[in-house]
Design a protein around this motif. Structure first.
Motif, short mmCIF file in Angstrom:
data_model
loop_
_atom_site.label_atom_id
_atom_site.label_comp_id
_atom_site.label_asym_id
_atom_site.label_seq_id
_atom_site.Cartn_x
_atom_site.Cartn_y
_atom_site.Cartn_z
N GLU A 82 6.98 -30.46 29.10
CA GLU A 82 5.65 -30.66 28.53
C GLU A 82 5.52 -32.04 27.87
N LYS A 83 6.57 -32.44 27.18
CA LYS A 83 6.53 -33.73 26.47
C LYS A 83 6.68 -34.92 27.42
N HIS A 84 7.63 -34.84 28.34
CA HIS A 84 7.97 -36.00 29.15
C HIS A 84 7.34 -36.02 30.54
N ARG A 85 7.06 -34.86 31.09
CA ARG A 85 6.47 -34.78 32.44
C ARG A 85 5.43 -33.66 32.49
N PRO A 86 4.35 -33.78 31.71
CA PRO A 86 3.36 -32.69 31.63
C PRO A 86 2.76 -32.31 32.99
N GLU A 87 2.74 -33.25 33.92
CA GLU A 87 2.18 -32.96 35.25
C GLU A 87 3.06 -31.95 36.02
N LEU A 88 4.28 -31.74 35.57
CA LEU A 88 5.19 -30.83 36.25
C LEU A 88 5.32 -29.46 35.55
N LYS A 89 4.57 -29.28 34.47
CA LYS A 89 4.73 -28.06 33.67
C LYS A 89 4.40 -26.80 34.47
N GLU A 90 3.29 -26.77 35.17
CA GLU A 90 2.93 -25.57 35.94
C GLU A 90 3.96 -25.26 37.02
N GLU A 91 4.46 -26.29 37.67
CA GLU A 91 5.49 -26.10 38.69
C GLU A 91 6.75 -25.51 38.05
N ASN A 137 12.99 -39.39 33.66
CA ASN A 137 13.46 -39.61 35.04
C ASN A 137 14.33 -38.47 35.57
N ILE A 138 15.06 -37.79 34.69
CA ILE A 138 15.96 -36.74 35.19
C ILE A 138 15.28 -35.38 35.31
N LEU A 139 14.18 -35.17 34.62
CA LEU A 139 13.51 -33.87 34.69
C LEU A 139 13.11 -33.46 36.11
N PRO A 140 12.60 -34.36 36.96
CA PRO A 140 12.31 -33.94 38.33
C PRO A 140 13.57 -33.47 39.08
N GLU A 141 14.72 -34.08 38.76
CA GLU A 141 15.97 -33.63 39.38
C GLU A 141 16.33 -32.22 38.92
#
Length: 157
Positions: free
Chosen positions: A64-73, A132-136
């Motif tokens: 939520e903090k670093h990659r909010p666009e990925l939260k729902e996924e 950068n590592i959260l998508p991984e």
């Protein structure tokens, strides 16, 4: 001679009566041991479940903090993971066992590497590296779902 016989009979009776008491005491010891083992397992399960809730929330906050666009996924991936784990628990209750050797060794190495890197990045508190590592981490979780979904499919064949 009669007192000697009486003594022998008495000793024999005591020994005969003592054996079931000894066996009963031994059974009671086993029951206590089994109860202690069961209580210990329940404690571990409770602690694991408690920690799991905290970790899920922790990951969600980081996303939520670093990659909010990925939260729902991220939330959807975790729902799927919980469904897979629930199915595995049901199958285990039915007496089915899982062949974890089917899981690719490369995936395990990748999983370990990414989580070690993630731990170091979080430890350093470097926001850019965390971002950068959260998508991984998310992709790794997707792969986990795929690997374990495949394991469930193979179990049902």
């Amino acid at each position: 001679m009669r007192p000697f016989r009486l003594l022998l009979v008495t000793i024999f009776l005591i020994l005969q009566l003592g054996t079931p008491i000894h066996a009963l005491a031994e059974d009671q010891g086993n029951k206590e041991s089994n109860m202690e083992e069961w209580e210990m397992k329940q404690d571990i399960v409770h602690r694991h479940d408690s920690i799991k809730i905290h970790l899920q929330y922790y990951y969600e906050l980081l996303v939520e903090k670093h990659r909010p666009e990925l939260k729902e996924e991220w939330i959807e991936i975790n729902r799927e993971k919980e469904a897979i784990l629930k199915k595995m628990r049901e199958m285990k209750k039915e007496g089915k066992t899982f062949d974890f050797t089917q899981i690719d060794g490369e995936w395990k190495v990748k999983h370990e590497r990414i989580h070690e890197e993630f731990m170091e990045v979080v430890k350093s508190r470097d926001n850019e590296k965390i971002k950068n590592i959260l998508p991984e981490i998310i992709n790794l979780s997707k792969e986990w779902n795929e690997v374990y979904r495949e394991l469930l499919i193979n179990m049902n064949m």
